[in-house]
Motif scaffolding. Structure first.
Motif, PDB file in Angstrom:
ATOM      1  N   GLU A  48      27.656  97.307  27.623  1.00 50.68           N
ATOM      2  CA  GLU A  48      27.691  96.995  29.052  1.00 50.68           C
ATOM      3  C   GLU A  48      28.627  97.953  29.781  1.00 50.68           C
ATOM      4  N   ARG A  49      28.318  98.175  31.054  1.00 54.93           N
ATOM      5  CA  ARG A  49      29.084  99.116  31.866  1.00 54.93           C
ATOM      6  C   ARG A  49      30.418  98.504  32.296  1.00 54.93           C
ATOM      7  N   LEU A  50      31.468  99.317  32.301  1.00 59.48           N
ATOM      8  CA  LEU A  50      32.773  98.871  32.779  1.00 59.48           C
ATOM      9  C   LEU A  50      32.744  98.690  34.296  1.00 59.48           C
ATOM     10  N   PRO A  51      33.596  97.799  34.820  1.00 53.28           N
ATOM     11  CA  PRO A  51      33.606  97.542  36.268  1.00 53.28           C
ATOM     12  C   PRO A  51      34.323  98.640  37.041  1.00 53.28           C
ATOM     13  N   LEU A  52      33.687  99.818  37.121  1.00 48.58           N
ATOM     14  CA  LEU A  52      34.266 100.974  37.804  1.00 48.58           C
ATOM     15  C   LEU A  52      33.256 101.539  38.799  1.00 48.58           C
ATOM     16  N   PRO A  53      33.724 102.070  39.936  1.00 50.41           N
ATOM     17  CA  PRO A  53      32.798 102.778  40.822  1.00 50.41           C
ATOM     18  C   PRO A  53      32.379 104.090  40.178  1.00 50.41           C
ATOM     19  N   GLY A  54      31.098 104.419  40.261  1.00 54.85           N
ATOM     20  CA  GLY A  54      30.612 105.637  39.625  1.00 54.85           C
ATOM     21  C   GLY A  54      30.963 106.893  40.397  1.00 54.85           C
ATOM     22  N   LEU A  55      30.582 106.947  41.675  1.00 55.27           N
ATOM     23  CA  LEU A  55      30.735 108.153  42.478  1.00 55.27           C
ATOM     24  C   LEU A  55      31.795 107.952  43.541  1.00 55.27           C
ATOM     25  N   ASP A  56      32.756 108.869  43.598  1.00 55.09           N
ATOM     26  CA  ASP A  56      33.779 108.890  44.643  1.00 55.09           C
ATOM     27  C   ASP A  56      33.726 110.236  45.347  1.00 55.09           C
ATOM     28  N   TYR A  57      33.766 110.200  46.673  1.00 57.14           N
ATOM     29  CA  TYR A  57      33.733 111.441  47.457  1.00 57.14           C
ATOM     30  C   TYR A  57      34.778 111.345  48.552  1.00 57.14           C
ATOM     31  N   LYS A  58      35.581 112.407  48.729  1.00 53.68           N
ATOM     32  CA  LYS A  58      36.611 112.440  49.750  1.00 53.68           C
ATOM     33  C   LYS A  58      36.567 113.778  50.468  1.00 53.68           C
ATOM     34  N   GLY A  59      36.923 113.754  51.742  1.00 58.94           N
ATOM     35  CA  GLY A  59      36.974 114.984  52.514  1.00 58.94           C
ATOM     36  C   GLY A  59      37.955 114.863  53.657  1.00 58.94           C
ATOM     37  N   ALA A  60      38.416 116.002  54.159  1.00 60.70           N
ATOM     38  CA  ALA A  60      39.353 116.017  55.280  1.00 60.70           C
ATOM     39  C   ALA A  60      39.280 117.356  55.989  1.00 60.70           C
ATOM     40  N   ILE A  61      39.506 117.329  57.314  1.00 60.56           N
ATOM     41  CA  ILE A  61      39.611 118.534  58.128  1.00 60.56           C
ATOM     42  C   ILE A  61      40.842 118.382  59.015  1.00 60.56           C
ATOM     43  N   SER A  62      41.728 119.366  58.993  1.00 58.87           N
ATOM     44  CA  SER A  62      42.898 119.364  59.865  1.00 58.87           C
ATOM     45  C   SER A  62      43.082 120.753  60.464  1.00 58.87           C
ATOM     46  N   TRP A  63      43.627 120.794  61.678  1.00 59.79           N
ATOM     47  CA  TRP A  63      43.826 122.072  62.356  1.00 59.79           C
ATOM     48  C   TRP A  63      45.179 122.055  63.046  1.00 59.79           C
ATOM     49  N   ARG A  64      46.076 122.890  62.553  1.00 60.44           N
ATOM     50  CA  ARG A  64      47.420 122.999  63.116  1.00 60.44           C
ATOM     51  C   ARG A  64      47.388 123.989  64.277  1.00 60.44           C
ATOM     52  N   LEU A  65      47.623 123.491  65.508  1.00 56.78           N
ATOM     53  CA  LEU A  65      47.524 124.304  66.712  1.00 56.78           C
ATOM     54  C   LEU A  65      48.905 124.509  67.322  1.00 56.78           C
ATOM     55  N   PRO A  66      49.344 125.757  67.510  1.00 54.11           N
ATOM     56  CA  PRO A  66      50.629 126.009  68.175  1.00 54.11           C
ATOM     57  C   PRO A  66      50.460 125.895  69.695  1.00 54.11           C
ATOM     58  N   ILE A  67      51.205 124.977  70.310  1.00 54.36           N
ATOM     59  CA  ILE A  67      51.151 124.765  71.758  1.00 54.36           C
ATOM     60  C   ILE A  67      52.584 124.729  72.273  1.00 54.36           C
ATOM     61  N   ALA A  68      52.959 125.772  73.059  1.00 57.20           N
ATOM     62  CA  ALA A  68      54.308 125.869  73.628  1.00 57.20           C
ATOM     63  C   ALA A  68      55.375 125.728  72.541  1.00 57.20           C
ATOM     64  N   ASN A  69      55.186 126.436  71.429  1.00 58.17           N
ATOM     65  CA  ASN A  69      56.103 126.428  70.280  1.00 58.17           C
ATOM     66  C   ASN A  69      56.123 125.098  69.527  1.00 58.17           C
ATOM     67  N   TRP A  70      55.371 124.126  69.942  1.00 62.36           N
ATOM     68  CA  TRP A  70      55.226 122.891  69.202  1.00 62.36           C
ATOM     69  C   TRP A  70      53.974 122.995  68.340  1.00 62.36           C
ATOM     70  N   ALA A  71      53.881 122.129  67.356  1.00 59.26           N
ATOM     71  CA  ALA A  71      52.697 122.086  66.494  1.00 59.26           C
ATOM     72  C   ALA A  71      51.938 120.783  66.748  1.00 59.26           C
ATOM     73  N   VAL A  72      50.682 120.912  67.082  1.00 53.62           N
ATOM     74  CA  VAL A  72      49.812 119.761  67.297  1.00 53.62           C
ATOM     75  C   VAL A  72      48.696 119.839  66.260  1.00 53.62           C
TER      76      VAL A  72
END
Length: 397
Positions: A290-314
């Motif tokens: 019998e199969r163990l109680p685990l999720p088979g497929l996991d998928y993760k993703g992320a997008i980030s963009w560091r923008l310099p604005i007036a010497n600050w980082a947004v």
């Protein structure tokens, strides 16, 4: 819990203290041979328990208290050795021996109302002497890429199941879980470190796999307890990709697949008591395969963009993940797969001494079931929180 079934209210109390110390002695890291040895000690104290209010449940109509004091003392020694066989090939190995004494002192499970009854008391003890270790071979294929292969042995401590109980057998300790893990993989960077690709495959061979299960101590006495499955296995692979196409913009993606099965597991199914002799016969079912109680497929993703604005980082960021469906051994049903997304906006000054972050968890307000369980006669579902908006301030001093 938000369900229509009014069966119990549970109120937990815990006081946890952990003290630990570690001493390490290491060789210089510049030579072809490098070593590390050390010792570790930890003392853990848990004074805890819970109240269970069954006063509104017709067939019970009482209030329970379960309390205990758990004391754990751990002493371990470890050594690790690395040897450069060639400028691009390194062999490493390490071993750790651990001695642990775990006591459950003054365990009491008692009915407080309407009539006081002491249902169970015990002072079980569990001692563990186990070793873990790893042997690995690392090959620097190119300046920005290396491959590796390893075999390791890992150990997870045993312990006690501390539920409401009138059954002494429920407090019998469960054994440590140990496994032999095989893994191969590659880690690489390309395009002036703007693209990172990591991949790995693994196989885990479990012994005394710890599982939330049940035991029978009579025809009508079915109680929950963590049990040991003699043999089980998990295998799978994962792929991680991180890209920085332009300065400040980072895109990451990862996907993993795993599947596991019971190799040996005779699980209790039913129990019948002979009315003449009073002896209870327990029927077992073979759950091997019998199969163990685990999720088979996991998928993760992320997008980030560091923008310099007036010497600050947004930095705006969005991340998401998908978890595959998973079988619930407690509810005997399949928890469906789900998608979940979050968003963040982080603002920091030039010196980055502090950060202000606005966040939205569960961006699309998805209904997500994390777990399913059965309690008395009710079916309970634990869900991910609804869409949550907040602000977080971090300061470095």
């Amino acid at each position: 819990d938000g369900t229509a079934s009014n069966e119990a209210g549970t109120f937990f109390f815990n006081d946890i203290d952990i003290d630990s110390a570690e001493i390490r002695l290491a060789s210089p890291q510049s030579g072809a041979t490098r070593w590390l040895l050390g010792t570790y000690y930890a003392a853990e104290s848990v004074d805890g328990g819970f109240y269970s209010d069954f006063s509104d449940y017709p067939s019970l109509g009482n209030i329970w208290k379960t309390s205990y004091q758990q004391r754990v003392h751990t002493l371990a020694g470890f050594v690790n050795l690395e040897q450069d066989l060639t400028p691009s090939l390194t062999l490493s190995g390490g071993v750790r021996f651990e001695h642990e004494i775990r006591r459950l002192n003054n365990f009491r499970s008692e009915i407080l109302w309407p009539t006081y009854t002491l249902r169970a008391s015990a002072d079980p003890r569990r001692e563990m002497n186990e070793w873990s270790g790893k042997v690995a071979l690392d090959w620097q294929v190119a300046q920005d890429a290396h491959a590796y292969a390893s075999i390791s042995r890992g150990v997870k401590s045993g312990g006690f199941t501390t539920y409401n109980s009138g059954i002494p057998q429920q407090l019998d300790p469960y054994d440590p879980e140990w496994l032999i893990a095989y893994e191969v993989g590659v880690k690489s960077e390309f395009l002036d470190n703007r693209l990172r690709v990591n991949a790995a495959g693994f196989y885990y061979d479990y012994h005394d796999y710890q599982l939330q299960g049940v035991i029978y101590t009579g025809a009508n006495t079915r109680v929950g307890r963590i049990v040991n499955v003699p043999r089980a296995n998990i295998w799978g692979g994962e792929l991680e990709i991180t890209a920085v196409p332009v300065d400040g913009l980072q895109i990451s993606q990862s996907v993993a697949y795993k599947i596991g099965h019971f190799d040996e597991f005779m699980a209790p199914s039913t129990a019948v008591t002979d009315p003449v002799t009073g002896e209870t016969t327990i029927t077992y079912v073979d759950r091997a395969g019998e199969r163990l109680p685990l999720p088979g497929l996991d998928y993760k993703g992320a997008i980030s963009w560091r923008l310099p604005i007036a010497n600050w980082a947004v930095t705006p960021e969005i991340n998401w993940n998908r978890r595959g469906d998973r079988y619930s051994t407690s509810d005997l049903s399949v928890i469906p797969a789900f998608w979940l997304a979050n968003a963040n906006l982080t603002i920091s000054p030039p010196d980055e001494r502090f950060q202000i972050a606005l966040y939205v968890h569960n961006l699309f307000d998805a209904y997500v079931q994390e777990t399913r369980n059965r309690f008395i006669s009710a079916r309970t579902v634990s869900t991910n929180p609804v869409r949550t908006v907040g602000i977080r301030l971090n300061y470095v001093y």
